[in-house]
Design an enzyme around this catalytic site. Structure first.
Site, mmCIF file in Angstrom:
data_model
loop_
_atom_site.group_PDB
_atom_site.id
_atom_site.type_symbol
_atom_site.label_atom_id
_atom_site.label_comp_id
_atom_site.label_asym_id
_atom_site.label_seq_id
_atom_site.Cartn_x
_atom_site.Cartn_y
_atom_site.Cartn_z
ATOM 1 N N GLY A 10 0.655 -1.649 0.119
ATOM 2 C CA GLY A 10 -0.085 -0.321 0.004
ATOM 3 C C GLY A 10 0.639 1.074 0.324
ATOM 4 C CG ASP A 11 4.988 3.346 1.574
ATOM 5 O OD1 ASP A 11 4.683 4.100 2.354
ATOM 6 O OD2 ASP A 11 6.096 2.988 1.252
#
Length: 115
Positions: A10-11
């Site tokens: 997600g980062d």
């Protein structure tokens, strides 16, 4: 997949989204400064809190898992860091399961940083 792995993914996804979102004919230093408003723990926490009411039960559960994950606690009891990890876990999860939903939430979410 582990919650920390979802947050890791997600980062990366969120960083790319933000870089594309702020991309203008500016110097790289200015682009970096603009993107940091969004990818910082403060920015991600604002986005998460802005979209919370839009989340399904399943999405909320992913966020809770991210907030309570081992990776989220590596900075102690830093609430903003924990919320940003929950947000990143949600982004990673949606990237793998529902990209259309991911885009809806990201488009809505970035508005909360600009406020």
């Amino acid at each position: 997949m582990s919650t920390d792995s979802l947050a890791y993914l997600g980062d990366a996804v969120f960083n790319l989204y933000v870089k594309l979102y702020v991309l203008k004919d500016l110097k790289v230093k200015e682009l970096h400064k603009l993107s940091n408003k969004y990818v910082s723990r403060e920015g991600q926490s604002k986005i998460l809190n802005g979209i919370r009411e839009l989340l399904t039960e399943e999405e909320s559960a992913i966020v809770r898992r991210g907030i309570n994950s081992k990776g989220a606690r590596k900075h102690g009891n830093d609430r903003l860091y924990m919320e940003s990890t929950g947000f990143e876990a949600l982004i990673g999860y949606l990237y793998l399961t529902n990209k259309d939903r991911l885009l809806v939430l990201l488009k809505e979410g970035v508005k909360w940083v600009e406020v």
